[in-house]
Design an enzyme around this catalytic site. Structure first.
Site, PDB file in Angstrom:
ATOM      1  CG  LEU A 143      -2.157  -1.371   1.299  1.00 41.80           C
ATOM      2  CD1 LEU A 143      -2.590  -0.941   2.809  1.00 41.80           C
ATOM      3  CD2 LEU A 143      -3.253  -1.149   0.452  1.00 41.80           C
ATOM      4  CD  GLU A 197       8.964   0.857  -0.184  1.00 39.00           C
ATOM      5  OE1 GLU A 197       8.495   0.103  -0.698  1.00 39.00           O
ATOM      6  OE2 GLU A 197      10.594   0.285   0.539  1.00 39.00           O
ATOM      7  N   GLY A 198       7.857   4.862   2.571  1.00 43.87           N
ATOM      8  CA  GLY A 198       8.186   5.293   3.481  1.00 43.87           C
ATOM      9  C   GLY A 198       9.633   5.260   3.767  1.00 43.87           C
ATOM     10  N   GLY A 217       9.483   2.599   6.831  1.00 41.77           N
ATOM     11  CA  GLY A 217       8.627   1.606   6.348  1.00 41.77           C
ATOM     12  C   GLY A 217       8.154   1.242   5.554  1.00 41.77           C
ATOM     13  CB  VAL A 218       7.294  -1.787   3.422  1.00 38.76           C
ATOM     14  CG1 VAL A 218       6.292  -1.980   1.906  1.00 38.76           C
ATOM     15  CG2 VAL A 218       9.184  -1.381   3.816  1.00 38.76           C
ATOM     16  CE  LYS A 239       3.414   2.570   8.966  1.00 35.14           C
ATOM     17  NZ  LYS A 239       3.506   3.861   9.328  1.00 35.14           N
ATOM     18  CG  ASP A 297       3.443  13.157   8.520  1.00 35.65           C
ATOM     19  OD1 ASP A 297       2.858  14.610   7.427  1.00 35.65           O
ATOM     20  OD2 ASP A 297       3.604  12.091   8.639  1.00 35.65           O
TER      21      ASP A 297
HETATM   22  P1  ADP Z   1       3.516   6.120   5.756  1.00 33.16           P
HETATM   23  O1  ADP Z   1       4.920   5.505   6.679  1.00 33.16           O
HETATM   24  O2  ADP Z   1       4.143   4.865   4.702  1.00 33.16           O
HETATM   25  O3  ADP Z   1       2.838   7.046   5.357  1.00 33.16           O
HETATM   26  P2  ADP Z   1       0.825   5.414   6.355  1.00 33.16           P
HETATM   27  O4  ADP Z   1       0.633   4.699   7.835  1.00 33.16           O
HETATM   28  O5  ADP Z   1       0.758   5.692   6.276  1.00 33.16           O
HETATM   29  O6  ADP Z   1       2.744   4.405   6.442  1.00 33.16           O
HETATM   30  O7  ADP Z   1      -0.037   4.291   5.491  1.00 33.16           O
HETATM   31  C1  ADP Z   1       0.869   3.941   4.086  1.00 33.16           C
HETATM   32  C2  ADP Z   1      -0.847   3.827   3.622  1.00 33.16           C
HETATM   33  O8  ADP Z   1      -1.428   2.717   3.751  1.00 33.16           O
HETATM   34  C3  ADP Z   1      -1.973   5.417   3.929  1.00 33.16           C
HETATM   35  O9  ADP Z   1      -1.654   6.525   2.750  1.00 33.16           O
HETATM   36  C4  ADP Z   1      -3.148   4.398   3.421  1.00 33.16           C
HETATM   37  O10 ADP Z   1      -3.393   4.518   1.912  1.00 33.16           O
HETATM   38  C5  ADP Z   1      -2.513   2.982   3.582  1.00 33.16           C
HETATM   39  N1  ADP Z   1      -3.084   2.418   5.283  1.00 33.16           N
HETATM   40  C6  ADP Z   1      -2.440   2.712   6.016  1.00 33.16           C
HETATM   41  N2  ADP Z   1      -3.346   2.319   7.021  1.00 33.16           N
HETATM   42  C7  ADP Z   1      -4.344   1.699   6.906  1.00 33.16           C
HETATM   43  C8  ADP Z   1      -5.746   1.097   7.851  1.00 33.16           C
HETATM   44  N3  ADP Z   1      -5.781   0.828   8.694  1.00 33.16           N
HETATM   45  N4  ADP Z   1      -6.965   1.203   6.638  1.00 33.16           N
HETATM   46  C9  ADP Z   1      -6.187   0.615   5.095  1.00 33.16           C
HETATM   47  N5  ADP Z   1      -5.659   1.675   4.503  1.00 33.16           N
HETATM   48  C10 ADP Z   1      -4.319   2.025   5.345  1.00 33.16           C
END
Ligand code: ADP
Ligand code: MG
Length: 374
Positions: free
Chosen positions: A48, A50-51, A54-55, A76, A189
């Site tokens: 979904l 990748e930063g 983390g992935v 994650k 953030d």
């Molecule tokens: P990052 O550190 O990569 O930004 P995030 O926690 O923001 O990590 O998650 C990355 C992406 O995964 C989000 O932008 C979203 O699209 C998806 N995502 C994260 N958590 C959820 C969740 N609980 N339900 C659905 N999608 C999620």
């Protein structure tokens, strides 16, 4: 029963349970009764995101084949900052459950072949779309209206209706933020990419607590400015005054934090970011990264004074920009008034999430009224 009652009261009430208790006693008790998981319990699905830290994957429980194809969880795999993120998610789950994506479990995974350590974090899959995805659709904000009301409205499209939808999104965002802030957590953030639409509850929830700070117990007290997204950061960068001594020990921080909170108003950092989201919802031209960066430059040149910014751009505004001002000017300009109380240079001049929710902009009924009007 009395003891149990007292414990659960402390446990569930935001602001009552001191972080100290939280950490050493109740967390232990909770651990005993909650299911625990390990790496092999999960089947990974689609990636979904990748930063740098983390992935993120869709995932499901291996022993529940019925859920396999859908992937009803999110996983994650995080670097060292995963520890803070687990802490924040557990705290948010107990104190303000509806503010954030539903957190299931987090653990340290040490058996990885490279010998490195990874934190694994598991949430319920809330839905397909973040606010960012929804805002980038040319159908915005009507696509959100359809998701919240669950049906297609056939009212005439126009400014009034768009304003109601945006108002509903802002109310949900501020409500979630107020929950976090009342718990003592500053997110740091807040951006459309970190706001997920929960299909179950039909509301927006906050995700990605990796850069958050828990000021009640001093966890991640020293701001990690490199974790912040420059597009949405408030001008102060540091949420606490740089004069504040570096992270005190947990008991000291617990005692001091209400004082430090009042001195520095760290929650106003998230309010600035939320104000920028409000602005982007009102002005389609500011929804792309490059236009937001350009806006930030213009605003800085105006000394972060939105009224001054408006004076420079409005005279030569195109129709689309003018339409944004028109939307904010509805009902004697209460939308504009709220926006300017959120996006301000000085943190202490910005409104709080709780005060913003009481702003006259939210007096009208929002989306619900739209559905009753039919
Ligand atoms: P990052 O550190 O990569 O930004 P995030 O926690 O923001 O990590 O998650 C990355 C992406 O995964 C989000 O932008 C979203 O699209 C998806 N995502 C994260 N958590 C959820 C969740 N609980 N339900 C659905 N999608 C999620
Ligand atoms: Mg994110």
């Amino acid at each position: 029963a009395l003891a149990l009652g007292a414990v659960s009261y402390l446990w569930a009430t935001p602001g009552v349970a001191p972080g100290f208790w939280d950490m050493f006693v109740l967390a232990f008790v909770e651990r005993l009764f909650r299911p625990t998981y390990r790496k092999d319990d999960f089947v990974l699905g689609k990636k979904l995101g990748e930063g740098a830290f983390g992935v993120v994957y869709r995932a499901s429980l291996a022993k529940k084949p019925s859920s396999k194809k859908a992937g009803d969880l999110v996983l994650k795999k995080a670097t060292e900052y995963g520890a803070v993120e687990i802490w924040m998610n557990e705290r948010a789950r107990r104190a303000c459950a509806n503010s954030c994506a539903d957190f299931v479990y987090g653990f340290l995974e040490t058996s990885s072949k490279k010998g490195g350590e990874e934190y694994w974090l598991i949430w319920r899959f809330e839905g397909e779309a973040t606010l960012s995805d929804l805002m980038l659709s040319k159908d915005f904000p009507y696509n959100v209206e359809a998701m919240i009301l669950g049906e297609d409205e056939n009212l005439p499209k126009g400014l009034e209706r768009e304003n109601r939808i945006i108002q509903t999104i802002m109310r949900q965002l501020l409500f979630a933020l107020d929950g976090l802030h009342s718990t003592g957590i500053v997110h740091r953030d807040i951006k459309p990419q970190n706001i997920i639409f929960s299909e179950g509850s039909r509301t927006f929830k906050i995700i990605d607590l990796g850069a958050a700070a828990d000021l009640r117990v001093g966890i991640n007290y020293i701001p990690k400015e490199f974790l912040l997204d420059p597009r949405y950061t408030a001008p102060e960068q540091y949420i606490m005054s740089t004069q504040t001594p570096s992270a005190p020990s947990v008991p000291v921080a617990t005692a001091l934090s209400p004082v430090l909170w009042q001195l520095n108003l760290p929650d106003r950092f998230d309010i600035y970011s939320s104000g920028l989201i409000f602005l982007q919802m009102a002005f389609p031209a500011l929804r792309t990264d490059s236009s937001l960066i350009q806006f930030n430059r213009q605003l800085k040149r105006c000394d972060y004074d939105l009224v001054a910014w408006r004076k420079t751009v409005e005279p030569r505004a195109n129709n689309e920009l003018r339409r944004g001002f028109e939307l904010l000017d509805l009902d004697e300009g209460i939308g504009w008034e709220l926006l300017t109380s959120m996006v301000r240079y000085k943190a202490r001049k910005r409104t709080s999430a709780k005060a913003a929710l009481a702003h006259p902009y939210f007096d009208r009924e929002g989306l619900l009224a739209l559905s009753f009007m039919q």
